[in-house]
Scaffold this active site. Structure first.
Site, short mmCIF file in Angstrom:
data_model
loop_
_atom_site.label_atom_id
_atom_site.label_comp_id
_atom_site.label_asym_id
_atom_site.label_seq_id
_atom_site.Cartn_x
_atom_site.Cartn_y
_atom_site.Cartn_z
N GLU A 1 0.82 -1.23 0.00
CA GLU A 1 0.00 0.00 0.00
C GLU A 1 0.85 1.27 0.00
O GLU A 1 0.77 2.10 0.93
CB GLU A 1 -0.96 0.00 1.19
CG GLU A 1 -2.02 -1.08 1.09
CD GLU A 1 -3.07 -1.00 2.20
OE1 GLU A 1 -2.80 -0.38 3.24
OE2 GLU A 1 -4.15 -1.59 2.01
N GLU B 1 -6.78 -7.51 -0.85
CA GLU B 1 -7.18 -7.55 0.56
C GLU B 1 -8.60 -7.05 0.72
O GLU B 1 -8.98 -6.04 0.10
CB GLU B 1 -6.32 -6.60 1.40
CG GLU B 1 -4.90 -6.99 1.64
CD GLU B 1 -4.20 -5.94 2.52
OE1 GLU B 1 -4.87 -5.24 3.29
OE2 GLU B 1 -2.98 -5.80 2.39
#
Ligand code: GAL
Length: 679
Positions: free
Chosen positions: A170, A326
């Site tokens: 991320e 995710e």
């Protein structure tokens, strides 16, 4: 639908050079999650692997946070545990998405190189102790990251367990920018490349304003906290730089991996939720687009935000399949109140992502952590283990994804385009705008919700993208509009398209300078009007429009220059003037909505437009029943996601893939359930 891309099939040559490279050797839809076995004794790994097999897991992401374990002291490596783990997983037929652990540098790096700590806008040096706390421009960080990446690439580049590389984690969150001296040097380098000369930079930034002129490159700093509002062009370039600087961290690691391995490389995005990254630029640099999405658990109808995230991710992937890297099986642990998912919700969330183009469904995380900051986060294997309903749902999802294997590679069919732009988001929300209630994501979500309710599937598009395949293009907010983007919109309408533009669009160029000749400079011709004055409203103030509609936040004094009135303001600062207009241009029409409409009021306006654009809505469906179509080479797949508490029945025929049952004329979808019909 704009993309006509061949479907990927086993052994079939893929003609599209941008076709995503899914994890190698994983058939059907990908299923799994982040796996952090380093938090557990090795005996537990054996149980993990056995349970993964029971659940149908075929891919796990590992080593994301393991740098300090892999390199306990500078240049000293311990790969033994990772070797054993990879062999164990491989022996069980579970593939690996192997991460470079560069999101959490080890403590020794901070001790030896204090300059890897990032510095905030107001000068605070952030300490290690959490994660993602590093300066992307610090040479010491770059070198150490390259080193561990090289070691991993060389050791595991052709390991049979490894199917995909997961670079970092991320990028852009929670720290998306650094204002330290190293960053200042890198920023100057970036500015030279963008502007060429200092004169050009002074011109672009309008530095005659407040006497901000620069005489030397060395005088330019990151836009740190100053006495009052800074130079918006400076801020905007810094936002571009920050996204590009992180991108160069990614590409550096990717290129090292590519020099050791033929496997695809990616990193996990957060498309609708990460303001600091321009994913239009990043999408081209990954072999397969991967995204993380977490519901805002308390929000009403949060499945609409999920759909928006999935649609934007597909757009970043160029319309091609992508990976959900995710999401959560149940509650997360970082929202103010972490509401658990209701029975069936996790399965429905997962299949909504698949309906909207995901060919992978993965979670954070496999086994719930006993310690650390995330121990209250849900997992595939929760603290209550296989006794839990959650575990039963995880096993069922594995079966469902298995039953949907043939969906892989099919493409989502969209009805309308919505324009999305990170640069415009950055620019709009800088300081000293006419109202603090001018919020980018709010407008996009408001329009998206109405399109969702009309059961129109959305393709998000970048500002200069080809629009010729769409009957309707919606521009919810495009404060920063380049002349090139404006030309695309103009040509689209002249060629027969229908355009809807919301207020405060077309105002500035790429340097946040007003387009000349009055507002909305770049879009005046296409909209056939001039906005003479912005009329922001007081907090909570409403204005009435024809037809019993109400707007808030914003109004404008509009002078028509070819557009016609559709709805007028009845009161407020623009009383008697046009509020909603239509401009017939060439073979098409451009609509303008000059106040903030929401819910039923916005729906009312859009329902005027749909039939004129030739867009067909699906009003026969009950509220909160979602329908999306994916098209394969040999079959169509109709996903019906029932977000309500009652069973729904639809007229349809085909084979329902989750049950394997033939459906002759009526499809029944249970309360909270999903059906996927092949026809
Ligand atoms: C993500 C992150 C994961 C985990 C998860 C929890 O943003 O990538 O590592 O922290 O959030 O929801």
């Amino acid at each position: 639908m704009t993309f006509v891309v061949p479907r990927q099939a086993e052994g079939q040559a893929v003609e599209d050079p941008f076709w995503p490279r899914m994890p190698v050797g994983v058939d059907g839809l990908v299923y799994g999650g982040d796996y952090n076995p380093e938090q557990w004794p090795e005996e537990v790994w054996v149980e993990d692997v056995e349970l993964m097999r029971q659940a149908g897991v075929n891919l796990v992401s590992i080593a994301i946070h393991a740098w300090a374990l892999l390199e306990p002291r500078p240049g000293e490596f311990d790969f033994g545990w990772l070797d054993r783990l990879l062999d164990l997983l491989h022996g069980a037929g579970i593939s690996v998405n192997l991460a470079t652990p560069t999101v959490v540098p080890p403590a020794w790096l901070y001790r030896a190189h204090p300059e890897v700590r990032p510095v905030t806008r107001d000068g605070i040096e952030l300490e290690r102790g959490s994660r993602a706390t590093f300066c992307p421009s610090a040479p010491a960080y770059r070198q150490a990251a390259a080193n561990i990446t090289r070691k991993l690439g060389a050791r595991y580049g052709d390991h049979p367990a490894v199917a995909l590389w997961h670079v970092h984690n991320e990028y852009g969150a929670p720290v998306g920018s650094c204002y330290c001296p190293e960053s200042a040097t890198a920023f100057r380098r970036w500015l030279r490349a963008r502007h060429g000369s200092l004169d050009a930079l002074n011109e672009a930034w309008g530095t005659t304003f407040w006497g901000q002129r620069y005489g030397e490159w060395a005088e330019i700093e990151p836009p740190r906290v100053s006495g009052t509002a800074g130079n918006p062009a400076h801020e905007l370039d810094f936002a571009r730089f920050c996204s590009d600087e992180l991108l160069s961290c990614y590409t550096a690691e990717r290129d090292i991996l590519r020099s050791h391995s033929k496997l695809p490389v990616t990193t996990n995005f957060m498309t609708t939720n990460c303001k600091s990254i321009d994913y239009w630029r990043w999408g081209r640099e990954v072999d397969v687009v991967a995204n993380d999405h977490y519901l805002t658990a308390e929000a009403d109808r949060n499945h609409i935000d999920l759909a928006m995230s999935a649609d934007l991710t597909r757009a970043v992937a160029g319309g091609r399949p992508w990976m959900l890297m995710e999401h959560s099986t149940g509650a997360v642990n970082w929202q103010p109140r972490n509401i658990a998912k209701r029975p069936g919700e996790m399965n429905r969330n997962s299949l909504t992502h698949v309906a909207r183009g995901a060919d992978a469904v993965m979670f954070f995380q496999w086994r719930a952590s006993r310690f650390g900051a995330e121990k209250f986060h849900s997992a595939m294997l929760p603290h209550s283990g296989t006794r839990s309903r959650m575990w039963q749902d995880v096993v069922r999802l594995g079966k469902d994804l298995g039953a949907l294997h043939e969906v892989r590679g099919s493409l989502v069919q969209a009805d309308v385009a919505v324009l999305w732009d990170w640069e415009s988001w950055w620019a709009l929300e800088l300081s000293w705008r006419p109202s603090i209630e001018l919020l980018y994501r709010e407008r996009v979500a408001a329009y998206y919700e109405q399109l969702w309710d009309a059961r129109l599937t959305v393709d998000f598009v970048a500002p200069e993208a080809d629009l010729s395949g769409y009957r309707l293009v919606v521009v919810p907010s495009l404060y920063l509009t380049t002349t090139a983007a404006a030309k695309v919109l103009h040509d689209y309408v002249a060629g027969g398209g229908t355009l809807v533009v919301s207020y405060f669009s077309g105002i500035v160029d790429a340097n946040d300078a007003m387009h000349p000749g009055g507002h909305p400079g770049a879009l005046r011709d296409v909209l056939g009007l001039e906005v003479e004055e912005f009329l922001p409203l007081r907090q909570g103030e409403e204005v009435s429009l024809d037809g019993g509609l109400h707007g808030d936040v914003w109004a404008e004094h509009i002078r028509l220059e070819g557009a016609e009135r559709v709805l007028d303001y009845l009161d407020g600062p623009a009383a008697g003037g046009p509020a909603v207009t239509r401009h017939r241009l060439g073979a098409g029409s451009a609509w303008y909505v000059s106040t903030r409409l929401r819910g039923a009021a916005l729906d009312h306006v859009l329902r005027e437009i749909y039939p004129q654009a030739g867009v067909e809505t699906h009003d026969d469906l009950p509220r909160d029943v979602e329908v999306v179509r994916r098209r394969g080479v040999d079959a169509d797949y109709l996903f019906v996601l029932n977000h309500t508490d009652t069973e729904v029945r639809l007229a349809a025929s085909g084979t329902e893939l989750l049950t394997g049952q033939r459906c002759e004329s009526e499809l029944c979808v249970p309360a909270g359930g999903t059906a996927v019909l092949r026809s």
